[in-house]
Design a protein around this motif. Structure first.
Motif, PDB file in Angstrom:
ATOM      1  N   ASP A  12      16.748  17.015 -11.301  1.00 34.22           N
ATOM      2  CA  ASP A  12      17.124  17.335 -12.693  1.00 34.22           C
ATOM      3  C   ASP A  12      16.914  18.654 -12.987  1.00 34.22           C
ATOM      4  O   ASP A  12      17.578  19.327 -13.588  1.00 34.22           O
ATOM      5  N   SER A  13      15.802  19.016 -12.538  1.00 31.27           N
ATOM      6  CA  SER A  13      15.191  20.325 -13.021  1.00 31.27           C
ATOM      7  C   SER A  13      16.097  21.521 -12.136  1.00 31.27           C
ATOM      8  O   SER A  13      16.169  22.457 -12.721  1.00 31.27           O
ATOM      9  N   ILE A  14      16.321  21.228 -10.939  1.00 28.11           N
ATOM     10  CA  ILE A  14      17.253  21.950 -10.091  1.00 28.11           C
ATOM     11  C   ILE A  14      18.405  22.225 -10.897  1.00 28.11           C
ATOM     12  O   ILE A  14      18.893  23.413 -10.937  1.00 28.11           O
ATOM     13  N   GLU A  15      19.306  21.251 -11.324  1.00 27.56           N
ATOM     14  CA  GLU A  15      20.414  21.655 -11.763  1.00 27.56           C
ATOM     15  C   GLU A  15      20.294  22.292 -13.320  1.00 27.56           C
ATOM     16  O   GLU A  15      21.300  23.104 -13.650  1.00 27.56           O
ATOM     17  N   ILE A  16      19.200  21.865 -13.831  1.00 25.03           N
ATOM     18  CA  ILE A  16      19.060  22.700 -15.231  1.00 25.03           C
ATOM     19  C   ILE A  16      18.797  24.000 -14.809  1.00 25.03           C
ATOM     20  O   ILE A  16      19.631  25.154 -15.899  1.00 25.03           O
ATOM     21  N   LEU A  17      17.831  24.246 -14.274  1.00 21.24           N
ATOM     22  CA  LEU A  17      17.706  25.903 -13.779  1.00 21.24           C
ATOM     23  C   LEU A  17      19.007  26.514 -13.348  1.00 21.24           C
ATOM     24  O   LEU A  17      19.180  27.665 -13.579  1.00 21.24           O
TER      25      LEU A  17
ATOM     26  N   ASP B 192       0.853  -1.183   0.062  1.00 19.34           N
ATOM     27  CA  ASP B 192       0.130  -0.067  -0.019  1.00 19.34           C
ATOM     28  C   ASP B 192       1.052   1.169   0.084  1.00 19.34           C
ATOM     29  O   ASP B 192       0.268   2.265  -0.395  1.00 19.34           O
ATOM     30  N   ALA B 193       1.989   1.092   0.446  1.00 24.23           N
ATOM     31  CA  ALA B 193       2.685   2.404   0.522  1.00 24.23           C
ATOM     32  C   ALA B 193       3.671   2.757  -0.415  1.00 24.23           C
ATOM     33  O   ALA B 193       4.220   3.926  -0.809  1.00 24.23           O
ATOM     34  N   PHE B 194       4.009   1.649  -1.474  1.00 23.86           N
ATOM     35  CA  PHE B 194       5.052   1.560  -2.505  1.00 23.86           C
ATOM     36  C   PHE B 194       4.445   2.745  -3.636  1.00 23.86           C
ATOM     37  O   PHE B 194       5.237   3.214  -4.116  1.00 23.86           O
ATOM     38  N   PRO B 195       3.135   2.940  -3.955  1.00 21.78           N
ATOM     39  CA  PRO B 195       3.002   3.849  -4.910  1.00 21.78           C
ATOM     40  C   PRO B 195       3.082   5.254  -4.537  1.00 21.78           C
ATOM     41  O   PRO B 195       3.741   5.770  -5.501  1.00 21.78           O
ATOM     42  N   LEU B 196       3.086   5.375  -3.266  1.00 19.68           N
ATOM     43  CA  LEU B 196       3.584   6.957  -2.844  1.00 19.68           C
ATOM     44  C   LEU B 196       5.075   7.021  -2.959  1.00 19.68           C
ATOM     45  O   LEU B 196       5.648   7.901  -3.476  1.00 19.68           O
ATOM     46  N   LEU B 197       5.908   5.965  -2.626  1.00 18.59           N
ATOM     47  CA  LEU B 197       7.310   5.969  -2.412  1.00 18.59           C
ATOM     48  C   LEU B 197       7.800   6.017  -3.693  1.00 18.59           C
ATOM     49  O   LEU B 197       8.641   6.535  -4.285  1.00 18.59           O
ATOM     50  N   GLU B 198       7.216   5.035  -4.777  1.00 20.70           N
ATOM     51  CA  GLU B 198       7.746   5.274  -6.226  1.00 20.70           C
ATOM     52  C   GLU B 198       7.674   6.476  -6.760  1.00 20.70           C
ATOM     53  O   GLU B 198       8.410   6.989  -7.415  1.00 20.70           O
ATOM     54  N   ASN B 199       6.376   7.063  -6.602  1.00 17.84           N
ATOM     55  CA  ASN B 199       6.081   8.211  -7.318  1.00 17.84           C
ATOM     56  C   ASN B 199       6.917   9.569  -6.656  1.00 17.84           C
ATOM     57  O   ASN B 199       7.189  10.540  -7.414  1.00 17.84           O
ATOM     58  N   TYR B 200       7.081   9.476  -5.553  1.00 19.22           N
ATOM     59  CA  TYR B 200       7.760  10.526  -4.831  1.00 19.22           C
ATOM     60  C   TYR B 200       9.284  10.213  -5.217  1.00 19.22           C
ATOM     61  O   TYR B 200       9.885  11.282  -5.470  1.00 19.22           O
ATOM     62  N   ALA B 201       9.897   9.176  -5.440  1.00 17.85           N
ATOM     63  CA  ALA B 201      11.039   9.035  -5.841  1.00 17.85           C
ATOM     64  C   ALA B 201      11.279   9.535  -7.361  1.00 17.85           C
ATOM     65  O   ALA B 201      12.390  10.337  -7.521  1.00 17.85           O
ATOM     66  N   LEU B 202      10.478   9.362  -8.113  1.00 15.71           N
ATOM     67  CA  LEU B 202      10.471   9.895  -9.328  1.00 15.71           C
ATOM     68  C   LEU B 202      10.292  11.409  -9.464  1.00 15.71           C
ATOM     69  O   LEU B 202      10.885  12.013 -10.313  1.00 15.71           O
ATOM     70  N   ALA B 203       9.520  11.753  -8.523  1.00 18.41           N
ATOM     71  CA  ALA B 203       9.447  13.397  -8.638  1.00 18.41           C
ATOM     72  C   ALA B 203      10.520  14.068  -7.986  1.00 18.41           C
ATOM     73  O   ALA B 203      10.860  14.993  -8.403  1.00 18.41           O
ATOM     74  N   MET B 204      11.171  13.353  -7.005  1.00 16.52           N
ATOM     75  CA  MET B 204      12.476  13.964  -6.593  1.00 16.52           C
ATOM     76  C   MET B 204      13.637  13.638  -7.494  1.00 16.52           C
ATOM     77  O   MET B 204      14.474  14.560  -7.794  1.00 16.52           O
ATOM     78  N   LYS B 205      13.561  12.565  -8.520  1.00 16.37           N
ATOM     79  CA  LYS B 205      14.485  12.510  -9.682  1.00 16.37           C
ATOM     80  C   LYS B 205      14.439  13.661 -10.432  1.00 16.37           C
ATOM     81  O   LYS B 205      15.425  14.312 -11.030  1.00 16.37           O
ATOM     82  N   ASP B 206      13.119  14.114 -11.042  1.00 12.84           N
ATOM     83  CA  ASP B 206      12.915  15.098 -11.665  1.00 12.84           C
ATOM     84  C   ASP B 206      13.082  16.353 -11.087  1.00 12.84           C
ATOM     85  O   ASP B 206      13.656  17.280 -11.735  1.00 12.84           O
ATOM     86  N   ARG B 207      12.759  16.650  -9.765  1.00 16.82           N
ATOM     87  CA  ARG B 207      13.064  17.856  -9.131  1.00 16.82           C
ATOM     88  C   ARG B 207      14.653  18.001  -9.208  1.00 16.82           C
ATOM     89  O   ARG B 207      15.130  19.292  -9.458  1.00 16.82           O
TER      90      ARG B 207
ATOM     91  N   LEU C 132      13.282  31.909 -12.518  1.00 18.43           N
ATOM     92  CA  LEU C 132      13.170  30.436 -13.244  1.00 18.43           C
ATOM     93  C   LEU C 132      12.377  29.308 -12.473  1.00 18.43           C
ATOM     94  O   LEU C 132      11.767  28.385 -13.121  1.00 18.43           O
ATOM     95  N   TRP C 133      12.766  29.360 -11.262  1.00 16.31           N
ATOM     96  CA  TRP C 133      12.049  28.190 -10.363  1.00 16.31           C
ATOM     97  C   TRP C 133      10.396  28.583 -10.354  1.00 16.31           C
ATOM     98  O   TRP C 133       9.755  27.736 -10.393  1.00 16.31           O
ATOM     99  N   GLU C 134      10.073  29.926 -10.331  1.00 15.98           N
ATOM    100  CA  GLU C 134       8.646  30.151 -10.344  1.00 15.98           C
ATOM    101  C   GLU C 134       7.798  29.665 -11.476  1.00 15.98           C
ATOM    102  O   GLU C 134       6.714  29.095 -11.372  1.00 15.98           O
ATOM    103  N   VAL C 135       8.593  29.717 -12.497  1.00 14.77           N
ATOM    104  CA  VAL C 135       7.989  29.063 -13.602  1.00 14.77           C
ATOM    105  C   VAL C 135       7.919  27.533 -13.676  1.00 14.77           C
ATOM    106  O   VAL C 135       6.830  26.960 -14.079  1.00 14.77           O
ATOM    107  N   TYR C 136       8.921  26.733 -13.284  1.00 18.01           N
ATOM    108  CA  TYR C 136       9.058  25.571 -12.919  1.00 18.01           C
ATOM    109  C   TYR C 136       7.693  25.167 -12.002  1.00 18.01           C
ATOM    110  O   TYR C 136       6.837  24.252 -12.196  1.00 18.01           O
ATOM    111  N   ALA C 137       7.630  25.949 -10.848  1.00 15.64           N
ATOM    112  CA  ALA C 137       6.606  25.670  -9.835  1.00 15.64           C
ATOM    113  C   ALA C 137       5.087  25.664 -10.262  1.00 15.64           C
ATOM    114  O   ALA C 137       4.315  24.974  -9.808  1.00 15.64           O
ATOM    115  N   HIS C 138       5.142  26.396 -11.219  1.00 15.85           N
ATOM    116  CA  HIS C 138       3.763  26.763 -11.855  1.00 15.85           C
ATOM    117  C   HIS C 138       3.209  25.906 -13.034  1.00 15.85           C
ATOM    118  O   HIS C 138       2.258  25.849 -13.479  1.00 15.85           O
TER     119      HIS C 138
END
Length: 205
Positions: free
Chosen positions: A69-74, A52-67, A93-99
């Motif tokens: 990557d985005s941090i480094e690019i910006l 039951d916890a895995f979906p959140l953990l997996e999606n959070y991990a993917l979101a943090m990976k994307d975050r 730049l971060w405000e654009v990403y956040a929205h």
């Protein structure tokens, strides 16, 4: 008579040594059996919880990976900006990403994970005994990754890049360990059912 007393004393001492040794062995075996049983029960609790916890953990991990990557690019873009000071350029730049849709989804997962972090459910996962130590450590690393990426606006370029690099390593370590626990559940809020003491019908079948 003196020899007899000596022999008697030796026999008594040997008997004491045997009794103490036997007691120590029994005590050790008992503690080991209790410890093994405890670890077995904690591992079983982990297995019953992770689905039951895995979906959140997996999606959070993917979101943090994307975050990350985005941090480094910006951050690199902001560093090259010759019109603005770095921190100001990064904030724009971060405000654009956040929205953006991607940014909003990331913040949604961060909010859900913050709630998850203070729940009894994560305690059942990270306090899961010796048999699940790798898994417990992996979830801790994922949590640390999120903390490293939590406030990019207040960090200077070098500090932020180092934090992002460290976070990506934590996420990679997490994914490698937890991949075998992938479940069919897709609801990132399924873990809340555990907190309410509920079980899905499919779990009980």
């Amino acid at each position: 008579m003196t020899i007899t007393k000596k022999h008697f004393t030796i026999i008594v001492l040997l008997a004491c040594v045997i009794v103490l040794s036997t007691w120590a062995i029994i005590e050790y075996k008992t503690k080991r059996e209790i410890n093994d049983l405890t670890n077995k029960n904690l591992a079983l609790r982990f297995d019953e919880t992770i689905g039951d916890a895995f979906p959140l953990l997996e999606n959070y991990a993917l979101a943090m990976k994307d975050r990350s990557d985005s941090i480094e690019i910006l951050a690199r873009k902001a560093k090259k900006d010759t019109c603005h000071e770095y921190r100001y350029a990064f904030t724009l730049l971060w405000e654009v990403y956040a929205h953006s849709e991607k940014g909003k989804r990331c913040y949604e997962l961060i909010e859900e994970y913050e709630y998850f972090k203070i729940s009894p459910v994560i305690e059942m996962l990270i306090n899961s005994g010796d048999n699940k130590k790798k898994e417990s450590d992996a979830i801790k690393k994922l949590t640390w990754a999120g903390m490293l990426l939590k406030k990019p606006l207040i960090e200077e370029f070098d500090t932020l890049m180092n934090a992002s690099k460290e976070a990506r390593q934590y996420i990679s370590d997490y994914m490698e360990v937890m991949e075998p626990y992938r479940s069919e559940e897709t609801n990132i809020r399924a873990w809340r059912e555990l907190m309410l003491g509920k079980r899905r019908t499919s779990r009980s079948n």
